[in-house]
Write a protein that holds these residues in place. Structure first.
Motif, PDB file in Angstrom:
ATOM      1  N   ALA A  59       0.620  -1.255  -0.306  1.00 64.35           N
ATOM      2  CA  ALA A  59      -0.070  -0.248  -0.093  1.00 64.35           C
ATOM      3  C   ALA A  59       0.584   1.598  -0.393  1.00 64.35           C
ATOM      4  N   ARG A  60       2.641   1.283   0.837  1.00 62.36           N
ATOM      5  CA  ARG A  60       2.381   2.461   0.721  1.00 62.36           C
ATOM      6  C   ARG A  60       3.573   2.643  -0.510  1.00 62.36           C
ATOM      7  N   HIS A  75      -5.591  -6.709   6.433  1.00 58.47           N
ATOM      8  CA  HIS A  75      -4.885  -6.082   7.284  1.00 58.47           C
ATOM      9  C   HIS A  75      -6.371  -4.961   7.290  1.00 58.47           C
ATOM     10  N   ILE A 105      -8.949   1.612   3.335  1.00 56.19           N
ATOM     11  CA  ILE A 105      -8.636   2.559   3.076  1.00 56.19           C
ATOM     12  C   ILE A 105      -8.659   3.182   4.931  1.00 56.19           C
ATOM     13  N   ARG A 106      -7.704   4.296   5.486  1.00 58.10           N
ATOM     14  CA  ARG A 106      -7.578   5.097   6.734  1.00 58.10           C
ATOM     15  C   ARG A 106      -9.026   5.563   6.379  1.00 58.10           C
ATOM     16  N   MET A 125      -3.554   3.381   1.316  1.00 57.99           N
ATOM     17  CA  MET A 125      -4.682   3.468   2.303  1.00 57.99           C
ATOM     18  C   MET A 125      -4.614   4.698   2.296  1.00 57.99           C
ATOM     19  N   SER A 126      -4.737   6.039   1.392  1.00 56.39           N
ATOM     20  CA  SER A 126      -5.502   6.955   1.427  1.00 56.39           C
ATOM     21  C   SER A 126      -6.007   6.993   0.086  1.00 56.39           C
ATOM     22  N   ASN A 165      -7.989  -0.838   9.825  1.00 50.86           N
ATOM     23  CA  ASN A 165      -8.049   0.365   8.560  1.00 50.86           C
ATOM     24  C   ASN A 165     -10.000  -0.071   8.362  1.00 50.86           C
TER      25      ASN A 165
END
Length: 340
Positions: free
Chosen positions: A186-187, A273, A240-241, A211-212, A249
């Motif tokens: 994700a990062r 996750h 997602i955040r 994540m966003s 999440n």
């Protein structure tokens, strides 16, 4: 734009269209469907005469693709993309591929023990991290190439292909020596140099959603990989955040049917996750099967309390085995099945 060829179009006619597009400096991607061949022409359409292409022998019609993600769109390919992962096939809407294993490879005995347990429970693909991106620079960062060697040994023992994360372009050749599937975390979803590198590798890619990130941004990142002619791309929804703090999440279950509506690429769900707590993983996994996910990827560890990363979201093997049985029941209820 896409050029839709007539059903009776000859190879010479298709080749002529491809040559004309390449003469204008366009990238060309060919998609052979069951009834029609579609030629994707990628580039600035202001320098090409659409009418000229449309009048060429064998051409049925020329259609502009309005979405920014061209090759990933349903407009370019109406049929679901499918491809093999070991002895199983991902994509197509009916069969569901189960990927499982620990967050991190911690030792030879740990990964082989976990791999055998996951295989016996019904997993098809072994997951495990050899290189780990961590929030803290002081946290366990993975075993590196030694971890890759242990994963490869676990593959020899179980016959399961392995999926593992690659974190930077320079590591792609090394990871390809051992892995069967390259994971983009994700990062790193918008690490464009890395997307180019895994695209060029021609290895299957599991692309996790940032994540966003918007769904469109996610699909645009898949486009980077597809632009290199690497069509074996899986989209992975991992939550997602949001403002919620009771889970790691927020599992965007909506993203599964939306992504499958917008794109022909297989969609994999990551309930581990998404929730961050083992107590909620089973419910989210079963929901993803009902929502149409082509696969699920679940963290499993024989002793989560001893795990060096993400033990709190890892299932013990016996709980994972129970979950696979439950997912099979859910799949059958909606006219689907877990890959045998």
């Amino acid at each position: 734009m896409i050029v839709i060829m007539r059903a009776e179009a000859t190879m010479r006619e298709k080749s002529a269209v491809i040559a004309r597009a390449e003469d204008f400096g366009f990238k060309v991607h060919l998609s052979d469907g069951k009834e029609r061949t579609i030629i994707g022409i990628i580039g600035d359409d202001r320098v090409i005469n659409r009418d000229q292409i449309e009048r060429m022998p064998g051409v049925e019609r020329v259609v502009p693709i309005l979405k920014p993600f061209k090759l990933a769109s349903r407009e370019f390919r109406a049929e679901d993309t499918t491809f093999p992962l070991g002895n199983h096939t991902i994509g197509g809407g009916n069969g569901i591929v189960v990927m499982a294993g620990p967050c991190s490879v911690e030792s030879r005995s740990q990964i082989i023990e976990t791999a055998i347990a996951c295989k016996e429970a019904g997993a098809h693909v072994l997951r495990g991290g050899a290189f780990k991106p961590r929030t803290s620079p002081y946290a366990f960062q993975g075993m590196g190439e030694e971890g890759l060697k242990y994963l490869a040994e676990a593959r020899e023992v179980t016959g399961m292909p392995i999926v593992t994360e690659v974190m930077e372009p320079a590591l792609v050749p090394l990871v390809c020596e051992y892995a069967d599937i390259l994971q983009i975390g994700a990062r790193n979803m918008q690490n464009y140099a890395l997307l180019h590198a895994v695209g060029e590798s021609q290895y299957p890619v599991l692309l996790k959603r940032g994540m966003s990130s918007l769904i469109e941004e996610w699909l645009m990142c898949a486009e980077y990989i597809l632009s290199h002619g690497n069509t074996r791309v899986m989209l992975c929804e991992r939550g997602i955040r949001t403002f919620e703090t009771y889970t790691r999440n927020t599992f965007d279950i909506n993203a599964i049917p939306v992504a499958k509506h917008l794109s022909h690429l297989p969609v994999v769900a990551d309930p581990s996750h998404a929730t961050g707590k083992w107590e909620y993983v089973a419910a989210a996994a079963k929901a993803s099967v009902a929502a149409g996910a082509d696969g699920v990827i679940i963290e499993v560890h024989p002793r989560p309390e001893e795990a060096m990363s993400d033990g709190g979201q890892s299932l013990k093997p016996e709980k994972f085995a129970k979950l696979v049985t439950q997912m099979k029941a859910i799949a059958q209820a909606v006219g689907r099945d877990i890959e045998a």
